[in-house]
Each structure stands twice: as structure tokens, then as C-alpha cells.
Design an enzyme around this catalytic site. Structure first.
Site, short mmCIF file in Angstrom:
data_model
loop_
_atom_site.label_atom_id
_atom_site.label_comp_id
_atom_site.label_asym_id
_atom_site.label_seq_id
_atom_site.Cartn_x
_atom_site.Cartn_y
_atom_site.Cartn_z
N ASN A 11 -1.84 -5.00 -6.14
CA ASN A 11 -3.18 -5.09 -5.96
C ASN A 11 -3.76 -3.54 -6.38
OD1 ASN A 11 -6.02 -5.41 -5.78
ND2 ASN A 11 -5.88 -5.94 -3.42
N TRP A 12 -4.05 -3.49 -7.46
CA TRP A 12 -4.60 -2.03 -7.97
C TRP A 12 -5.82 -1.76 -7.57
CZ3 TRP A 12 -2.67 -0.99 -13.66
CH2 TRP A 12 -1.24 -1.01 -13.70
N LYS A 13 -6.65 -2.68 -6.91
CA LYS A 13 -7.84 -2.51 -6.43
C LYS A 13 -8.64 -1.73 -7.46
CE LYS A 13 -6.31 -2.86 -1.94
NZ LYS A 13 -6.25 -2.51 -0.51
N HIS A 57 -9.69 -11.49 -0.71
CA HIS A 57 -9.27 -10.43 -0.05
C HIS A 57 -10.24 -9.91 0.97
CE1 HIS A 57 -8.04 -6.39 0.31
NE2 HIS A 57 -6.93 -6.69 -0.08
N GLU A 62 -11.54 -7.10 1.60
CA GLU A 62 -12.20 -6.22 1.10
C GLU A 62 -13.41 -6.84 0.37
OE1 GLU A 62 -9.56 -3.62 -1.11
OE2 GLU A 62 -8.76 -2.80 1.02
N GLU A 108 -2.63 -11.14 5.52
CA GLU A 108 -2.94 -9.73 5.63
C GLU A 108 -3.65 -9.62 6.71
OE1 GLU A 108 -2.67 -7.80 1.32
OE2 GLU A 108 -4.70 -8.28 1.64
N GLY A 162 -4.23 -0.76 4.25
CA GLY A 162 -4.78 0.66 3.87
C GLY A 162 -4.11 2.00 4.18
N SER A 177 0.15 -2.57 4.18
CA SER A 177 0.72 -1.13 4.54
C SER A 177 2.36 -1.47 4.09
CB SER A 177 0.83 -0.48 5.88
OG SER A 177 -0.41 -0.13 5.86
N GLY A 223 -0.84 -3.01 -2.08
CA GLY A 223 -2.07 -2.24 -2.47
C GLY A 223 -1.41 -0.80 -2.76
#
Ligand code: PGA
Length: 252
Positions: free
Chosen positions: A10-12, A97, A99, A167, A173, A214, A235
Site C-alpha cells: 500500500n503505497w499510500k 483502510h 486512514e 490491521e 505507521g 509495521s 505500508g
């Protein structure tokens, strides 16, 4: 390991340009082509998807996005539809997600997105996770409600077409720490039991679970073996080709 691992990057909102995205993908693709057993998925920012697909000459990496619209088509400013993703050659989509949930996405909206994704033969990677862990076990009730409501549009027949990414939000993060393999195992067991109560034991046992939060090459193998998951949603570590590939290698 017997399972065929699934690793989703997940490149965000990274890298900052198509040029840099292509560089990252090229580095990853040079290294992953030798890894036979794993399924590797890259979810870049939507703007870069077609450029990356056009540039990619291999067959090992599949592509997806990090979100789609909850509407099919029409006047929805700024949105990208499931159909557009499918036509662009995407196979996967990350949904729900944390976020995005933090930006106001609800279980109900995610449920609509899952339905649209399935109607386009996309594989939804659905994120589930508690924000905090309390000592009274309230988080278990939270997880049970979240997974039941998020999956409310998923029929028994369709359960095998989705993937759950567990998650824990507190583990996501930079600066956070991954969950211990034992805790991953316990929580996935609890989520499977919840699915079993809704869909039946066989269906629940066959559902694929990823862990995210993580993940790094130093913890991936232990979580994969002792956490009883089928792979990872990665991530930060997916933005470094060497690290991402080492994670994939450690799961096969
Ligand atoms: P992380 O993110 O690997 O950087 O913790 C995981 C995710 O947000 O999917």
C-alpha cells in the site's frame, strides 16, 4: 510454508511522481520475478496506475488501488469507480483502510464499495482493526461489530472472493510496533470465529487473512508462521524495494 502468500504493498500517497513510482516498481520487479510462490500486489496512487501498468513488462505483480467510489458512475467529483479500475487492468482494491475510516468512511459505505468491487470481479482487501486495546476486552466487541457490519453486503458464496486485512490501528505507521505473532494469532482466531457464526465454519476457515501494521523483514516470517495469516498488507516498508522484497522472500 504450504500456503501461497499474498503480499500487498500500500503505497499510500507516495512516491511523489510517476517517474519515481516507475523507478520503485522496476526495482521491485527485477527482484520479485524469481520468487515463484508468492502473489505480489502493488497499490499505487490512482493517478499512477496506468503509467505503471504500461511500463511493467513482467507478469508477477498484480495491481490494485487504495480505494474506489461507493457509487457506480455519474456526478461524483473526485471519485474513481470500480468499473474504471477493472477496465484499467486492476485486480485488487484496498477498502476500509483506517486512514480512510478516519476521514469519515463508515462500515455502510465500505459495504457498498465491496459490492461494487465484487461486481467488477475485483478482489477487495478489507481492512479491519481496533484503534486501541483495552484490558477489559472491549476491543473484541468492537472488532466483532466492525467485521459484521463491514461485510454486511457479502453473501456466503462471495466470502471466498474477499480478503480480510487485520490491521490494528495502533500498530500502523512509522514509530509504531507490530503486534506479536501470538496476539495476531489470537485475534485472527477471534475474527474467524465471528465469521463462522455468520457464514459457517468451512467458509470461515477458508477465508484469507492478511496482517498489516509495521510489517518489516525482521518480523514478517514469525508473524506469517505463528500468527496464522496468509500474508501481509505493507505500508511504509513497501516503498523500499529491497525491504519489500525481503518481506516477500521471508514468507515463502
Ligand atoms: P505500515 O502501514 O506498514 O506503514 O504500518 C500499513 C498500512 O497502513 O496498511
Amino acid at each position: 510454508m504450504n500456503k501461497k502468500p499474498l503480499i500487498v504493498g500500500n503505497w499510500k500517497m507516495n512516491p511523489s511522481s510517476l517517474v519515481d513510482s516507475k523507478k520503485l516498481l522496476r526495482k521491485i520487479s527485477q527482484k520479485v520475478s524469481k520468487i515463484k510462490k508468492a502473489t505480489v500486489v502493488v497499490c499505487p496512487p490512482s493517478l499512477f496506475l496506468l503509467g505503471l501498468k504500461g511500463d511493467y513488462k513482467g507478469s508477477k505483480i498484480s495491481f490494485g488501488l487504495q480505494n474506489i467510489s461507493s457509487e457506480k458512475a455519474g456526478a461524483y467529483t473526485g471519485e474513481v469507480s470500480a468499473n474504471m479500475l477493472s477496465k484499467a487492468g486492476g485486480k485488487f482494491v484496498i477498502l476500509g483502510h483506517s486512514e480512510r475510516r478516519a476521514m469519515g468512511e463508515t462500515d455502510d459505505t465500505i459495504s457498498k464499495k465491496i459490492k461494487l468491487a465484487l461486481s467488477e470481479n475485483l478482489t477487495p482487501v478489507i481492512c479491519i482493526g481496533e484503534k486501541v486495546r483495552d484490558t477489559q476486552g472491549e476491543y473484541l466487541l468492537f472488532l466483532k461489530t466492525q467485521i459484521s457490519e463491514t461485510l454486511s453486503s457479502v453473501s456466503k458464496r462471495d466470502l471466498s472472493k474477499i480478503i480480510i486485512a487485520y490491521e490494528p490501528v495502533w500498530a500502523i505507521g512509522e514509530g509504531s510496533r507490530a503486534m506479536t505473532p501470538r496476539d495476531v494469532h489470537e485475534t485472527v482466531l477471534f475474527l474467524r470465529k465471528t465469521l463462522s457464526d455468520i457464514y459457517g465454519k468451512k467458509e470461515a476457515m477458508e477465508t484469507k487473512f492478511l496482517y498489516g501494521g509495521s510489517v518489516d523483514f525482521s518480523n514478517a516470517r514469525a508473524i506469517m508462521i505463528d500468527g496464522d495469516v496468509d500474508g501481509f498488507l505493507v505500508g511504509r516498508a513497501s516503498l523500499d524495494a529491497d525491504t519489500f522484497v525481503r518481506i516477500i522472500e521471508s514468507t515463502v
